[in-house]
Motif scaffolding. Structure first.
Motif, short mmCIF file in Angstrom:
data_model
loop_
_atom_site.label_atom_id
_atom_site.label_comp_id
_atom_site.label_asym_id
_atom_site.label_seq_id
_atom_site.Cartn_x
_atom_site.Cartn_y
_atom_site.Cartn_z
N GLN A 101 0.84 -1.18 0.00
CA GLN A 101 0.00 0.00 0.00
C GLN A 101 0.88 1.25 0.00
O GLN A 101 2.07 1.19 0.31
CB GLN A 101 -0.90 0.05 1.24
N GLU A 102 0.27 2.38 -0.37
CA GLU A 102 0.98 3.64 -0.23
C GLU A 102 1.10 3.94 1.26
O GLU A 102 0.13 4.35 1.91
CB GLU A 102 0.21 4.76 -0.94
N ALA A 103 2.28 3.72 1.81
CA ALA A 103 2.46 3.76 3.26
C ALA A 103 2.61 5.19 3.75
O ALA A 103 3.25 6.02 3.10
CB ALA A 103 3.69 2.95 3.65
N PRO A 104 2.03 5.50 4.92
CA PRO A 104 2.27 6.81 5.54
C PRO A 104 3.72 6.90 6.00
O PRO A 104 4.41 5.87 6.13
CB PRO A 104 1.29 6.82 6.72
N PRO A 105 4.20 8.10 6.28
CA PRO A 105 5.63 8.29 6.61
C PRO A 105 5.96 7.99 8.07
O PRO A 105 6.65 8.76 8.73
CB PRO A 105 5.85 9.77 6.28
#
Length: 297
Positions: free
Chosen positions: A246-250
């Motif tokens: 997934q587009e991972a949070p930072p």
């Protein structure tokens, strides 16, 4: 989007002019009896259909929720109940189903037994859908995706997940954050000291006071707390979101979770109507408008 007036106690004023009853509910609703005129089969058919609808959707939906849990449900300084879940409830019940609603504050670690004891009709409380809970309740379609994350003091010595080993961490009782902490303790072969609190604010205060060195909780709730302070930050690192492509949070994510509205397991028709209303607010843009009020991006 117009700001709404939220009902916190009492039945409130009936919205949309519906008279309704509750089947199997413990929230004080009574089933409306249809009236017919003899010899008018069309009227009788219409009123029978209306009575069926009314018996599915109560005139006042009582919602169990752990308050405060910013930004999902909390009170403003003037005492107004607000938050993402509150706005979603208004959109579903007032705008789509034409009925009233009220939130009933309930401790999260006892909220499912309270639902099944008929203390309220549903749960809206940033509740993660999981197999354990699904043995006791039925869930709506998912309405929010969240992650379990870790916040720490900016001046502390914890800069990676491994640094948590042997340290005290704060969690809220009965939450998936507590479950994520238990899994992390197993990963650390028991070397994690879990401190449990009745409400998440207790864990946050313990972090500031130095009684715990980290708090494990939902990303949006952790973010709401960290954004108000200069001395608290997210623990960084790869985690569940990155591993799932997934587009991972930072920041470090321990789990990926979906929130749902919880129903008693005998409430299938009402759950169906709520799912239809939830789909409608996604389709007409209301959901996105509410989301943008509380979350960036």
């Amino acid at each position: 989007m117009d700001r709404r007036t939220y009902v916190k106690t009492g039945a409130g004023v009936l919205a949309g002019g519906l008279l309704a009853g509750c089947t199997g509910g413990g929230d004080g609703d009574q089933t409306a009896e249809p009236t017919t005129e003899s010899g008018d089969s069309g009227t009788e058919s219409t009123e029978t259909e209306a009575a069926t609808t009314e018996s599915v959707v109560p005139s006042n939906v009582v919602i169990g929720s752990d308050i405060p849990y910013r930004p999902f449900e909390y009170e403003t300084t003037s005492g107004e109940l607000t938050g993402f879940d509150v706005d979603i409830a208004a959109a579903i019940f007032e705008e789509q189903l034409g009925v009233d609603y009220e939130f009933k504050p309930t401790s999260f670690d006892s909220i499912i037994p309270s639902l099944n004891n008929n203390n309220f009709r549903i749960i809206m409380s940033a509740m993660t859908i999981n197999d354990t809970r699904a043995e006791e309740v039925d869930f709506s379609d998912p309405y929010f995706t969240a992650y379990q994350t870790v916040i720490v003091r900016d001046d502390g010595e914890i800069s990676s997940k491994e640094d948590l080993r042997g340290n005290p961490v704060g969690v809220q009782k009965g939450t998936t954050g507590a479950g994520a902490a238990e899994e992390l303790r197993e990963e650390f072969d028991g070397e994690l000291d879990i401190k449990s609190y009745d409400q998440i604010n207790g864990a946050f205060q313990a972090l500031i006071n130095g009684q715990v060195n980290a708090v494990i909780n939902d990303n949006t709730v952790n973010a709401g707390f960290a954004e108000d302070r200069d001395d608290v930050v997210f623990l960084e690192g790869d985690g569940a979101a990155a591993e799932s492509d997934q587009e991972a949070p930072p920041y470090l994510t321990l789990t990926i979770e979906n929130y749902g509205i919880a129903f008693r397991q005998d409430d299938d028709e009402f759950r169906k109507r709520v799912n239809e209303a939830l789909a409608a607010i996604r389709e007409d843009g209301t959901y996105d408008e509410i989301y943008s009020e509380y979350f960036a991006g």
